[in-house]
Design a protein around this motif. Structure first.
Motif, PDB file in Angstrom:
ATOM      1  N   GLN A 172       0.807  -1.215   0.000  1.00 56.09           N
ATOM      2  CA  GLN A 172       0.000   0.000   0.000  1.00 56.09           C
ATOM      3  C   GLN A 172       0.842   1.269   0.000  1.00 56.09           C
ATOM      4  N   ILE A 173       2.100   1.178   0.416  1.00 59.27           N
ATOM      5  CA  ILE A 173       2.966   2.357   0.398  1.00 59.27           C
ATOM      6  C   ILE A 173       4.118   2.151  -0.590  1.00 59.27           C
ATOM      7  N   THR A 174       3.831   1.381  -1.649  1.00 60.62           N
ATOM      8  CA  THR A 174       4.746   1.147  -2.780  1.00 60.62           C
ATOM      9  C   THR A 174       6.032   0.429  -2.364  1.00 60.62           C
ATOM     10  N   PHE A 175       5.963  -0.360  -1.315  1.00 58.73           N
ATOM     11  CA  PHE A 175       7.147  -1.117  -0.904  1.00 58.73           C
ATOM     12  C   PHE A 175       7.358  -2.288  -1.853  1.00 58.73           C
ATOM     13  N   LEU A 176       8.610  -2.522  -2.219  1.00 59.39           N
ATOM     14  CA  LEU A 176       8.965  -3.582  -3.161  1.00 59.39           C
ATOM     15  C   LEU A 176       9.083  -4.904  -2.409  1.00 59.39           C
ATOM     16  N   GLU A 177       8.025  -5.714  -2.431  1.00 58.24           N
ATOM     17  CA  GLU A 177       8.034  -6.998  -1.739  1.00 58.24           C
ATOM     18  C   GLU A 177       7.494  -8.084  -2.654  1.00 58.24           C
ATOM     19  N   MET A 178       7.414  -9.305  -2.169  1.00 60.48           N
ATOM     20  CA  MET A 178       7.152 -10.460  -3.014  1.00 60.48           C
ATOM     21  C   MET A 178       5.770 -10.422  -3.655  1.00 60.48           C
ATOM     22  N   VAL A 179       4.745 -10.127  -2.889  1.00 63.91           N
ATOM     23  CA  VAL A 179       3.384 -10.143  -3.428  1.00 63.91           C
ATOM     24  C   VAL A 179       3.208  -9.051  -4.479  1.00 63.91           C
ATOM     25  N   ARG A 180       3.751  -7.884  -4.209  1.00 68.43           N
ATOM     26  CA  ARG A 180       3.663  -6.794  -5.193  1.00 68.43           C
ATOM     27  C   ARG A 180       4.368  -7.175  -6.487  1.00 68.43           C
ATOM     28  N   GLN A 181       5.516  -7.795  -6.361  1.00 69.65           N
ATOM     29  CA  GLN A 181       6.242  -8.210  -7.556  1.00 69.65           C
ATOM     30  C   GLN A 181       5.508  -9.327  -8.291  1.00 69.65           C
ATOM     31  N   GLY A 182       4.800 -10.175  -7.553  1.00 69.70           N
ATOM     32  CA  GLY A 182       3.999 -11.206  -8.208  1.00 69.70           C
ATOM     33  C   GLY A 182       2.898 -10.614  -9.059  1.00 69.70           C
ATOM     34  N   THR A 183       2.234  -9.575  -8.542  1.00 64.55           N
ATOM     35  CA  THR A 183       1.204  -8.916  -9.349  1.00 64.55           C
ATOM     36  C   THR A 183       1.812  -8.189 -10.541  1.00 64.55           C
ATOM     37  N   GLN A 184       3.038  -7.685 -10.376  1.00 63.90           N
ATOM     38  CA  GLN A 184       3.720  -7.047 -11.503  1.00 63.90           C
ATOM     39  C   GLN A 184       4.014  -8.070 -12.604  1.00 63.90           C
ATOM     40  N   VAL A 185       4.420  -9.266 -12.190  1.00 62.28           N
ATOM     41  CA  VAL A 185       4.655 -10.335 -13.169  1.00 62.28           C
ATOM     42  C   VAL A 185       3.356 -10.678 -13.889  1.00 62.28           C
ATOM     43  N   GLY A 186       2.261 -10.789 -13.132  1.00 61.20           N
ATOM     44  CA  GLY A 186       0.971 -11.098 -13.742  1.00 61.20           C
ATOM     45  C   GLY A 186       0.529 -10.047 -14.733  1.00 61.20           C
ATOM     46  N   ALA A 187       0.776  -8.770 -14.392  1.00 56.41           N
ATOM     47  CA  ALA A 187       0.406  -7.694 -15.313  1.00 56.41           C
ATOM     48  C   ALA A 187       1.287  -7.689 -16.558  1.00 56.41           C
ATOM     49  N   ALA A 188       2.551  -8.035 -16.416  1.00 50.87           N
ATOM     50  CA  ALA A 188       3.470  -7.987 -17.553  1.00 50.87           C
ATOM     51  C   ALA A 188       3.296  -9.175 -18.495  1.00 50.87           C
ATOM     52  N   TYR A 189       2.998 -10.360 -17.932  1.00 47.04           N
ATOM     53  CA  TYR A 189       2.934 -11.576 -18.754  1.00 47.04           C
ATOM     54  C   TYR A 189       1.524 -12.141 -18.859  1.00 47.04           C
ATOM     55  N   ASN A 220      -0.255 -13.661 -16.596  1.00 48.18           N
ATOM     56  CA  ASN A 220      -0.360 -14.953 -15.913  1.00 48.18           C
ATOM     57  C   ASN A 220      -0.474 -14.733 -14.401  1.00 48.18           C
ATOM     58  N   TYR A 221      -1.539 -14.089 -13.981  1.00 48.16           N
ATOM     59  CA  TYR A 221      -1.707 -13.747 -12.565  1.00 48.16           C
ATOM     60  C   TYR A 221      -1.720 -14.994 -11.674  1.00 48.16           C
ATOM     61  N   ILE A 222      -2.482 -16.009 -12.073  1.00 48.66           N
ATOM     62  CA  ILE A 222      -2.600 -17.199 -11.230  1.00 48.66           C
ATOM     63  C   ILE A 222      -1.263 -17.922 -11.091  1.00 48.66           C
ATOM     64  N   PRO A 223      -0.553 -18.232 -12.180  1.00 47.13           N
ATOM     65  CA  PRO A 223       0.771 -18.854 -11.999  1.00 47.13           C
ATOM     66  C   PRO A 223       1.738 -17.995 -11.183  1.00 47.13           C
ATOM     67  N   ALA A 224       1.693 -16.678 -11.395  1.00 48.04           N
ATOM     68  CA  ALA A 224       2.602 -15.804 -10.656  1.00 48.04           C
ATOM     69  C   ALA A 224       2.312 -15.858  -9.151  1.00 48.04           C
ATOM     70  N   LEU A 225       1.033 -15.800  -8.787  1.00 48.74           N
ATOM     71  CA  LEU A 225       0.686 -15.837  -7.371  1.00 48.74           C
ATOM     72  C   LEU A 225       0.957 -17.216  -6.769  1.00 48.74           C
ATOM     73  N   ILE A 226       0.817 -18.264  -7.563  1.00 50.04           N
ATOM     74  CA  ILE A 226       1.144 -19.604  -7.068  1.00 50.04           C
ATOM     75  C   ILE A 226       2.634 -19.704  -6.760  1.00 50.04           C
ATOM     76  N   VAL A 227       3.469 -19.176  -7.649  1.00 45.17           N
ATOM     77  CA  VAL A 227       4.916 -19.199  -7.419  1.00 45.17           C
ATOM     78  C   VAL A 227       5.270 -18.393  -6.173  1.00 45.17           C
ATOM     79  N   ILE A 228       4.654 -17.207  -6.013  1.00 45.18           N
ATOM     80  CA  ILE A 228       4.920 -16.389  -4.831  1.00 45.18           C
ATOM     81  C   ILE A 228       4.470 -17.111  -3.572  1.00 45.18           C
ATOM     82  N   ALA A 229       3.308 -17.768  -3.635  1.00 41.24           N
ATOM     83  CA  ALA A 229       2.820 -18.504  -2.474  1.00 41.24           C
ATOM     84  C   ALA A 229       3.775 -19.631  -2.098  1.00 41.24           C
TER      85      ALA A 229
END
Length: 296
Positions: A218-235, A237-246
């Motif tokens: 929420q305060i633009t901190f660079l962490e795993m979940v945020r980066q997972g959503t960035q991967v989903g937006a770029a490729y 593949n939201y579900i695979p990205a969140l599965i990998v992060i999980a």
């Protein structure tokens, strides 16, 4: 009395049949829900092999995943250390015999236990930005660490207080009779025993610290979940990205829990006394009455 009926009455024939029916129905419903989710994800192409291929490239891990892992572990590690120090200080302070220390510690603990972590992160973030306390690139990290430290420090303080109060009161009374001051009793007798007993609860709270770093999104901190959503937006593949992060989060939490189990066992073994002597063991008479010719 059998071990199965110590805490509750053993089920009769009808109850066992009813339990089996409920278990089967629950498994069937769970399987149906999983199948529906799988069908819908498959229909939308989220489980296709092409959606998983980006995770086989080094560029994705270097650009997205590893910076997120680094941010999460950095914030968690610093917050854990600071929260442990703050929590032990406040926990001991709440048990102090001096009112000037006990009352402020209690107020601090009760206040920060009641404030949501996200609010503390946002408040610290804008406060640091307003007064230029940290460079702009470290503002989000500082806000996350501050919020996690204050909240979890207050929670750990209560864990410490509960662990010390759970010890037999006779130990503190015996230490006082021996002339030990309150600080010496706490440092040498009570806290070492309390740490061993409350270690599982402390580790559980540290796992919470690790997971709560995701709130820093929420305060633009660079962490795993945020980066997972960035991967989903770029490729796409939201579900695979969140599965990998999980999976990564589960692996880190499991490692922390395994380390806690190992540390607890090691601490308990190190504090174990000498083995009791059996009646059939020979007595070393040379240790007794050496001045009397080695006889008792």
């Amino acid at each position: 009395m059998s071990t199965a009926s110590v805490l509750f009455d053993a089920p009769g024939p009808r109850a066992r049949v009813r339990n089996r029916i409920v278990t089967v129905v629950t498994l069937v419903v769970a399987a149906a829900v999983v199948w529906v989710l799988y069908s819908r994800l498959q229909a939308r192409g989220q489980l296709d092999a092409a959606k998983w291929e980006p995770f086989l490239t080094a560029n994705l891990w270097k650009t997205y995943i590893l910076p997120g892992v680094q941010g999460t572990l950095t914030a968690a590690a610093v917050s854990i250390v600071l929260a442990m120090v703050l929590g032990f200080a406040l926990g001991v302070g709440r048990m102090s015999a001096h009112r000037a220390i006990r009352v402020p510690s209690a107020i601090f603990v009760e206040f920060f236990r009641a404030v949501p972590v996200l609010i503390m992160m946002i408040f610290a973030y804008f406060l640091f930005a307003m007064y230029d306390v940290f460079p702009s690139k470290h503002l989000a990290l500082a806000g996350v660490i501050t919020g996690l430290t204050l909240y979890n420090g207050a929670v750990i303080a209560e864990i410490v207080r509960a662990g010390v109060n759970a010890l037999p009161r006779g130990q503190a009374e015996a230490a006082s009779a021996l002339g030990l001051r309150w600080g010496q009793t706490m440092r040498a007798i009570l806290l070492p025993q309390a740490i061993t007993s409350m270690l599982p609860v402390l580790i559980s709270q540290l796992v919470v610290v690790l997971k709560d770093t995701a709130i820093g999104y929420q305060i633009t901190f660079l962490e795993m979940v945020r980066q997972g959503t960035q991967v989903g937006a770029a490729y796409g593949n939201y579900i695979p990205a969140l599965i990998v992060i999980a999976i990564l989060m589960i692996a880190v939490n499991f490692s922390l829990g395994h380390f806690a189990t190992w540390l607890e066992g090691r601490l308990r073994r190190s504090r174990r006394g000498p083995a009791p002597m059996h009646a059939d063991e020979p007595v070393n008479q040379g240790a007794f009455g050496a001045g009397a010719g080695g006889t008792i």
